[in-house]
Write a protein that holds these residues in place. Structure first.
Motif, PDB file in Angstrom:
ATOM      1  N   ALA A   1      20.925  57.430  35.224  1.00 33.45           N
ATOM      2  CA  ALA A   1      20.074  56.241  35.171  1.00 33.45           C
ATOM      3  C   ALA A   1      19.362  56.098  33.828  1.00 33.45           C
TER       4      ALA A   1
ATOM      5  N   ILE B   1      22.990  48.589  29.301  1.00 33.17           N
ATOM      6  CA  ILE B   1      22.823  47.291  29.975  1.00 33.17           C
ATOM      7  C   ILE B   1      22.625  46.208  28.908  1.00 33.17           C
TER       8      ILE B   1
ATOM      9  N   GLU C   1       7.926  51.355  28.959  1.00 37.94           N
ATOM     10  CA  GLU C   1       7.830  52.785  28.679  1.00 37.94           C
ATOM     11  C   GLU C   1       7.130  52.940  27.349  1.00 37.94           C
TER      12      GLU C   1
ATOM     13  N   PHE D   1      21.384  54.142  31.451  1.00 37.66           N
ATOM     14  CA  PHE D   1      21.699  52.749  31.779  1.00 37.66           C
ATOM     15  C   PHE D   1      21.017  51.777  30.830  1.00 37.66           C
ATOM     16  N   ARG D   2      19.741  52.076  30.513  1.00 38.78           N
ATOM     17  CA  ARG D   2      18.993  51.131  29.696  1.00 38.78           C
ATOM     18  C   ARG D   2      19.630  50.929  28.333  1.00 38.78           C
TER      19      ARG D   2
ATOM     20  N   THR E   1      15.906  39.394  34.441  1.00 43.71           N
ATOM     21  CA  THR E   1      17.366  39.507  34.284  1.00 43.71           C
ATOM     22  C   THR E   1      18.018  38.179  33.928  1.00 43.71           C
TER      23      THR E   1
ATOM     24  N   VAL F   1      23.860  47.482  38.874  1.00 42.85           N
ATOM     25  CA  VAL F   1      23.848  48.908  39.167  1.00 42.85           C
ATOM     26  C   VAL F   1      23.486  49.069  40.619  1.00 42.85           C
TER      27      VAL F   1
ATOM     28  N   GLN G   1      15.774  46.941  42.326  1.00 42.39           N
ATOM     29  CA  GLN G   1      16.710  47.428  41.302  1.00 42.39           C
ATOM     30  C   GLN G   1      16.171  48.720  40.698  1.00 42.39           C
ATOM     31  N   SER G   2      16.108  49.726  41.537  1.00 42.83           N
ATOM     32  CA  SER G   2      15.431  50.944  41.105  1.00 42.83           C
ATOM     33  C   SER G   2      16.150  51.660  39.968  1.00 42.83           C
ATOM     34  N   HIS G   3      17.444  51.314  39.730  1.00 43.56           N
ATOM     35  CA  HIS G   3      18.171  51.969  38.634  1.00 43.56           C
ATOM     36  C   HIS G   3      17.980  51.270  37.304  1.00 43.56           C
ATOM     37  N   ARG G   4      17.320  50.115  37.347  1.00 39.63           N
ATOM     38  CA  ARG G   4      17.197  49.358  36.100  1.00 39.63           C
ATOM     39  C   ARG G   4      16.011  49.880  35.296  1.00 39.63           C
ATOM     40  N   SER G   5      16.237  50.996  34.645  1.00 39.48           N
ATOM     41  CA  SER G   5      15.153  51.581  33.853  1.00 39.48           C
ATOM     42  C   SER G   5      14.822  50.716  32.652  1.00 39.48           C
ATOM     43  N   ASP G   6      15.653  49.692  32.403  1.00 36.69           N
ATOM     44  CA  ASP G   6      15.337  48.808  31.281  1.00 36.69           C
ATOM     45  C   ASP G   6      14.337  47.721  31.677  1.00 36.69           C
TER      46      ASP G   6
ATOM     47  N   MET H   1      11.234  47.937  32.813  1.00 42.84           N
ATOM     48  CA  MET H   1       9.877  48.481  32.942  1.00 42.84           C
ATOM     49  C   MET H   1       9.357  48.824  31.547  1.00 42.84           C
TER      50      MET H   1
END
Lengths: 937, 552
Positions: free
Chosen positions: A467, A474, B385, A470-471, B165, A459, B376-381, B383
């Motif tokens: 965004a 992906i 939550e 995305f999770r 990743t 991305v 990879q600031s768009h990789r919300s996966d 982190m």
């Protein structure tokens, strides 16, 4: 699995037990309209009447019914009763004897309907008061049998078969059967409900007044039958007044029922609504104007109510009904209610329902531009939101849906479901006319490519996509697979060639991604091949990309997973096939992969421990080298080595797949060389010809029957080539009597050599001698006595062709020409063991050392033959023509042409099974110690 | 573990170190290897001038960006290693160790490597779980014990994968593919690695792969001063292995297939490149050796030997070092470089599942886990939550764990317990008053009977009176129950108090005895009689109230 048949003469007339008289049997069992020759069914009827529960298996009655159905020509049910008077008695007895087994009752009801489908038989059954009782459900209720679903199914299917004429309809109405039929629409058994649904639709459609043909592309099943049964509009007032009243009454009752059942009071009734909606679709699609108008008048209010209620489970069936109704109406229909309903469905606020409704519009090939354009926008919405590609422009009309869709996409489950629907439909969308599309097809391809990048975790920070979504995508292999399938199909969309580089880049990234699973890699390869086929100009592919592809292929051919290695070598073959196909002649510099590199990789793959990979590598080598075969290019050392490797595989590989592939390789090579106009290089040709003899001998001695069949196919090509100048030669496939058995082995590839131009005389004796030397005749003879039927059949067909071409009518013929005399002198060595022994037996030959040979084991024979000792020491020379004449090839072909289970599957066998099963059952009952022995295989 | 001597030997540490046996033994091996590597190339002098900021900023990258260079230490010696390890006390999984009576600690299998542990720190009423490097993958160690982490008040989450990743399975596949590709092309493969850990899985994977990739004749070399010990140790720690490997021991078979590789001469191990290795060395081959940083150890020699040829490949599998930094001094390098970091520790997806399963009340984790990686600031996966959000911490920050200790367990001696007279206040709940002496030692609290005063001898020494314990007076009875308003009013009336004005309040009622100017406040947890200058009335009222209450 099956049981061994022992024909018991006392049960059937003598002529049916005569196995030798196959010709008669075939005639009787194979054709319709010969009821009078069919076997006596009396014993079976007696058995069924006495002990229905002792049937050999639960499909016996179904098979018996199928047999009856096959015997009866439409409208000739009476003939069956005439041929088998006992049938009427049997039906009557079962109907009057409610203690029968439910499965027998069900069977009888179906037979009853089958017979009564003809008016004369119907009347006969009526005269015997059978129908009144058989289809009186109260009768079965009273006997306590109605509880059994198979009786209810029999009742419905019997009616369904019978309702083919107006008399039957009248009977149906007068007997007041419709309330029970409606009752069965909500039966506890799904099968009963489905059958009852179909009967309902059948009654409405079959007896509807005739209408001018306007079928909306729907196949009408009962065209012939309907022509005489349908009430024409002119008939209505005069000829069939009574019948038309019957029909009208039926229509009114059924429509009332449909209308009442359509709208649900609560969620528990959704199943019923769904069933009714399913019935409505074919009704609307096939109904004439009279019935259609009645239907629409009746159900439109209910449909509106259902649309307003917004039950998700009903979205798809409801869409089907609305679309069927909408397309059955003319576009200038003043009443636009269906159009409004369609618009409402495309405006619901539940994203999942919305997208499914939109997909339905596309799937059903809806023609209305406005609604289709709307559906397209809805379908592209998830892709637009996730990728940030502005596929839908800046139209604010979608804003509301955009918000709810974006919200829904945040949930993982619904996100994957929505995006998959979107991707599945994306290729279809791109084929729409430009005025319907909100963006050019290449934008859709770009968006799918972008989604693929997102799925693999690539991305970019500049991405304007959602965004939070995305999770959910992906790493989702489901979305990845869907997107790859979409990319593959999108290759054939118009104006997408500009995206070639982007598509290649993302596909190569998927191929090199360590996390890509085997299916994803396979799909990526398929997509690459498809795009390569479609895009003839590959000049836009940069060298770096080509290098990346080479690197990744080199890596994947060493993958730990055999499936990946298999896909890779398969890809190499396909790519070679694509790039070198005549219609895509390309400069070698344009090739995506270096051919030397490919050849090296494929040769390494020949040593792969997995046989599938070896087989694929062999096939790929064939595709890679096909070009040089056709061009007649000079032979390289590498290609010679390949041939040696293949011969080694054919002789030593333990797995059949690889050996079969080798045979196909040589078949393709020989076929290609023989058919191509350019002269083959002499070295190449001699290598091929020198290999063929080994290939034939190894192939026919193989244990795998497919390898043996392929060897015979090769022998056939050699025959074709040898006799190409001979006017008498006809291939087995060109022979008039050659009928292909349903189980016959057919190559997926047709190999053929060019027939020689007429006028060129061939010396038959030389040709035959050559064939003997090449081992073709030996191959055919060994195939003839092979234990595998397809092998024997093929060999027999080829030997007959050979006989017809070279064999003189008789050896005593006094007028034998010098040519035929020379041909007659051509001999062939028949070894004393293995297949030779069997051939000698057929020929009635006895050698002095036969007893001694009997001690030789088959293995020893095989070894000797391979070493060439067996033939040299004890083989005898036999005239080929003599042999062809004496082998009884025609009789053998007759035997081999029948499937191995033809006896087992014959009606006679079925009848015997039923009778014998009853006998065994009775015996078992009397002698409890004895067991039923059934051969299972 | 590798830093243990710095803690125990240079900080004045006097405590005990708890560790499992494989941790101790394999830790010793790794430290021994490190010391050996270092001592092979002794430095005659050490340079420190470059640490001056003025000079440092003139140095090339990455030296000029190094921080706190003055805190850098020389490598420890074997003596220091031994001294550090002597402070270790061995513990087994699920063994409970008391710390000062205040808490119990207990190691649990973390599934990451042989003997690796997560820890439970618990008191009688609080439970804190410390989750360090853990793995849910099926590799050689015992699987991670998840169930014991349940019901934690706080779960401290650390040691997640450094390569979120890079899926270990994919990396393993990549490793094998590249290895096979290089060997087929006639090149050599160099694998810089530690001598324990992932190498066991690599060898096992290769054991299965060798035949399918036609690598049967390729030699595999494992070169390390502790290679032999490492390979043998792994086979004897059966109880610390996964179930499959444990069950092999009873067959009996070696748990790891590298034993077979050694037997069949496919895998050979040597303490160094000198000696036997140099005579038996055959190419093309695969070499596993250290150190993965490429700064010392035998790997340096192979870099020199193979680095110039493009047919050779170096495959990095350890995630601890940046492969670009590692290779920097060797540039320009012709040999192919492949980065397959195999980090089997938990990734974010697995952590989310784990936390859903064990459901701690609070999660404490490094700040980095609470946001996507900066690159990879768009990789919300990538982190965490969670609800409630995790409590982040930074390096050196001091945290108050989000719970308060409310209760303490106190023991009662049997004889004291015997003397109690419980009375039931609700069905199933009985209450008794207790008078005792609270004895606290090592964070353990015990109630003991009050010692009876010894009988005072009538004639002796008055001075000792002062030393006697004070006479304990019997405590006043404790009251419980509620005063029912209607009944209480009726009773008042019976006693001649009629003029009562009842006022309802938030907590109960106020009864105003107007004639006597007296107030009675009846509340849920107390009753007050406000009565000035009329002691008899107050006493009467008190007695009336007491009639309705239970005394303990």
């Amino acid at each position: 699995m099956g049981s061994r048949k022992v024909v018991r003469p006392e049960l059937f007339p003598a002529r049916w037990t005569c196995r030798g008289n196959r010709g008669i049997q075939k005639n009787i069992w194979g054709c319709k309209g010969v009821i009078r020759h069919s076997p006596d069914i009396m014993p079976v009827c007696e058995v069924l009447l006495d002990s229905g529960s002792s049937l050999p298996d639960d499909t016996s009655l179904e098979k018996l019914l199928d047999w009856f159905s096959g015997l009866i020509e439409p409208g000739e049910g009476g003939a069956l009763l005439e041929a088998h008077p006992c049938l009427l008695e049997f039906i009557s007895a079962v109907v009057h004897k409610p203690s029968s087994d439910p499965s027998v009752i069900s069977f009888v009801l179906k037979v009853c309907g089958l017979v009564a489908a003809a008016e004369d038989a119907f009347k006969m059954l009526q005269a015997h008061s059978i129908l009144d009782l058989a289809f009186n459900h109260q009768h079965w209720h009273r006997a306590g049998l109605w509880e059994d679903p198979c009786v209810r199914i029999g009742w419905i299917q019997g009616l369904r078969k019978m309702l083919q004429h107006l008399e039957a309809l009248r009977f149906f109405v007068q007997a007041d059967l419709i309330p029970e039929l409606l009752q069965l629409q909500t039966d506890s058994s799904l099968f009963v409900v489905s059958a009852a649904n179909q009967l309902l639709a059948h009654i409405l459609l079959f007896f509807q007044p005739a209408f001018p043909t306007r079928r909306n592309g729907v196949h009408m099943e009962h065209d012939d039958m309907m022509s005489h049964a349908r009430i024409t509009e002119t008939d209505l007032p005069e000829v069939h007044t009574e019948t038309s009243k019957c029909y009208a009454a039926v229509v009114v009752t059924i429509l009332e029922y449909i209308n009442e059942s359509l709208v649900t009071k609560d969620n528990s009734q959704l199943r019923q609504s769904r069933q009714i909606l399913k019935v409505l679709v074919p009704l609307l699609a096939q109904a004439g104007p009279f019935l259609r108008d009645k239907l629409l008048q009746s159900v439109t209010d209910s449909l509106e109510e259902l649309v307003t209620a917004g039950y998700s489970q009903l979205t798809l069936p409801l869409m089907d009904v609305i679309l069927a109704a909408h397309s059955s109406l003319s576009p200038d229909d003043p009443d636009q209610r269906m159009g409004r309903l369609l618009s409402s469905m495309l405006n619901v606020n539940k994203p999942s329902d919305l997208i499914h409704a939109a997909a339905a519009v596309l799937h059903r090939g809806h023609q209305d531009t406005v609604h289709t354009a709307r559906a397209v926008r809805i379908l592209l919405l998830p892709l637009d939101i996730i990728t940030g590609h502005t596929l839908l422009g800046t139209n604010t009309a979608d804003e509301e849906h955009q918000c709810s869709m974006a919200e829904q996409l945040k949930s993982k489950t619904s996100c994957i479901s929505l995006i998959c629907v979107c991707l599945t439909n994306a290729p279809h969308v791109t084929l729409m006319p430009a005025d319907i599309l909100p963006c050019p097809p290449c934008s859709i391809v770009a968006a799918v490519v972008s989604l693929l990048s997102i799925c693999s975790g690539c991305v970019s920070s500049s991405s304007s996509g959602h965004a939070e979504v995305f999770r959910n995508v992906i790493g989702s292999s489901k979305v990845q697979k869907c997107a790859l399938e979409a990319v593959t199909r999108l290759s054939s969309s118009p104006g997408v060639k500009d995206e070639l580089t982007e598509v290649f880049t993302v596909l190569i990234r998927y191929l090199s991604n360590p996390d890509s699973d085997r299916t994803i890699i396979h799909k990526s390869y398929q997509a690459l091949v498809k795009w390569t086929i479609v895009c003839k100009d590959l000049s836009s592919i940069k060298d770096q990309l080509r290098q990346d592809l080479t690197d990744v292929v080199k890596k994947r051919v060493c993958d730990m997973r055999w499936e990946v290695r298999d896909s890779t070598v398969e890809f190499l073959g396909q790519l070679a096939g694509v790039l070198k196909s005549p219609e895509m002649e390309r400069d070698t510099s344009e090739a995506l992969l270096d051919s030397c590199c490919c050849l090296t990789l494929l040769r390494e793959a020949l040593r792969d421990p997995e046989s599938y990979v070896r087989a694929s590598a062999i096939a790929a080598l064939g595709q890679t080298l096909a070009h040089s075969w056709q061009q007649g290019a000079a032979l390289t050392q590498e290609q010679t080595d390949v041939v040696n490797q293949l011969l080694e595989i054919l002789s030593q590989d333990t797995e059949g797949f690889a050996r079969r592939a080798v045979m196909q390789y040589f078949l393709a090579w020989f076929s290609s060389c023989a058919s191509h106009t350019s002269p083959p290089s002499s070295s190449r040709s001699s290598l091929l010809m020198s290999s063929l003899s080994s290939v034939l001998s190894l192939g026919t001695a193989d244990l795998d029957w497919e390898v043996k069949v392929h060897s015979l196919e090769l022998a056939e090509l050699l025959l074709d080539k040898a006799f190409s100048g001979c006017p008498d030669y006809r291939k087995p496939s060109e022979r008039p009597c050659a009928s292909l058995h349903p189980y016959a082995v057919v190559s997926d590839q047709t190999y053929a050599v060019h027939r020689h131009t007429p006028g060129v005389e061939c010396d038959l004796s030389d040709v035959l001698n050559n064939l003997v030397k090449q081992g073709v005749v030996s191959a055919l003879l060994s195939g003839l006595v092979d234990c595998d039927r397809p092998v024997g059949l093929k060999a027999c067909q080829l030997l007959i062709s050979l006989r017809e071409t070279v064999g003189p009518p008789s050896k005593d013929e006094v007028n034998a020409t010098p040519t035929t005399a020379a041909v007659a002198k051509v001999t062939c060595e028949v070894p004393s063991c293995g297949w030779g022994k069997e051939i000698r037996r057929i020929l009635g030959m006895k050698t002095c050392d036969e007893d001694e040979e009997a001690d030789l084991t088959a293995d020893e024979c095989g070894d000797m033959r391979k070493q060439g000792k067996g033939e040299g020491g004890r083989s005898v020379s036999v005239s080929v023509c003599e042999m062809l004449r004496s082998l009884g090839l025609d009789a053998r072909l007759d035997i081999l042409s029948q499937s191995s289970d033809h006896v087992h599957n014959s009606p006679l066998s079925l009848l015997q099974d039923i009778v014998m099963s009853s006998a065994t059952h009775t015996q078992t009952n009397t002698q409890p110690g004895q067991e039923v022995i059934v051969d299972c295989y | 573990m590798m830093a243990l001597p710095y803690i125990t030997e240079h900080t004045g540490f006097t405590g005990t170190v708890y560790a499992t046996e494989p941790t101790l033994q394999i830790g010793r091996l790794l430290m021994e290897e490190l010391v050996n590597f270092m001592e092979r190339v002794p430095k005659s002098q050490s340079a420190t001038c470059w640490k001056n900021k003025e000079i440092q900023r003139l140095l090339p990258c990455p030296l000029k960006d190094a921080v706190e260079v003055w805190t850098w230490k020389r490598s420890y010696s074997m003596q220091e290693v031994n001294s550090a390890l002597s402070k270790v006390q061995l513990v087994g999984y699920s063994q409970k160790v008391e710390l000062f009576g205040a808490v119990q600690i207990s190691p649990l299998s973390s599934g990451y490597s042989l003997g690796s542990s997560n820890w439970i720190i618990q008191s009688h009423h609080e439970k804190v779980s410390y989750v360090s490097g853990s793995s849910l993958l099926t590799t050689h160690p015992q699987p991670m014990d998840q169930s014991s982490l349940k019901n934690s008040d706080v779960l401290i989450l650390t040691g997640l994968t450094q390569m979120p990743t890079a899926n270990p399975d994919g990396m393993l596949g990549e490793f094998c593919n590249n290895l096979a590709m290089t060997i087929r092309a006639g090149g050599n493969v160099l694998v810089p690695c530690y001598s324990s850990g992932v190498i066991y899985d690599l060898l096992e994977c290769l054991y299965q792969f060798i035949d399918s990739a036609n690598l049967g004749t390729t030699p595999f070399y494992f070169i390390s001063p502790v290679a032999n010990s490492s390979l043998e140790f792994s086979q004897i720690f059966a109880e610390w292995l996964c179930h499959n490997k444990q069950s092999k021991v009873y067959l009996p078979e070696p748990p790891f297939p590298h034993a077979e590789l050694i037997q069949t001469n496919k895998l050979k191990h040597y303490p160094s490149i000198h000696g036997d290795f140099s005579s038996e060395f055959r190419q093309p081959c695969v070499v596993f050796t250290g150190h993965p940083s490429l700064r010392f150890g035998d790997v340096v020699h192979f870099m020199e030997l193979w680095g110039k040829s493009s047919i050779n490949t170096i495959i990095f599998t350890e995630p601890d070092f940046s492969y670009l930094d590692a290779l920097a001094p060797y540039q320009p390098l012709a040999m192919k470089c492949v980065y397959c970091p195999i980090d089997t520790r938990l990734n974010f997806h697995q952590v989310a599942k784990l936390l859903k399963e064990v459901q701690p009340l609070h999660v404490v984790c490094p700040e980095q886990y609470t946001q996507p990686p900066p690159s990879q600031s768009h990789r919300s996966d990538l982190m965490l939550e969670l609800q409630p959000p995790p409590v982040p911490y930074r390096r050196c920050s001091v945290l108050n764990l989000p719970f308060r200790r409310r209760y303490e367990r106190v023991y009662i001696l049997p004889e004291l317990a015997n003397s109690l007279v419980p009375s039931e206040i609700k069905p199933g709940i009985s209450v008794a008053t207790v008078s005792a002496v609270l004895h606290s030692k090592d964070n353990k609290h015990t109630l003991q009977s009050v010692p009876k005063p010894p009988p005072v001898p009538p004639s002796k020494k008055r001075k000792r009176v002062m030393e006697e314990p004070p006479v304990v007076q019997a405590p006043k009875p404790l009251l419980s129950g509620a005063v029912p308003l209607e009944a209480f009013l009726a009773t008042l009336q019976k006693h001649g108090i009629t003029e009562v004005k009842v006022e309802e309040t938030v907590d109960g009622h106020i009864l105003h005895l107007q004639a006597d100017d007296t107030l009675i406040q009846l509340e849920e947890d107390g009753t007050h009689i406000v009565c000035d200058n009329n002691e008899p009335l107050r006493t009467t009222l008190r007695d009336l109230v007491l009639r309705f209450l239970q005394k303990l």
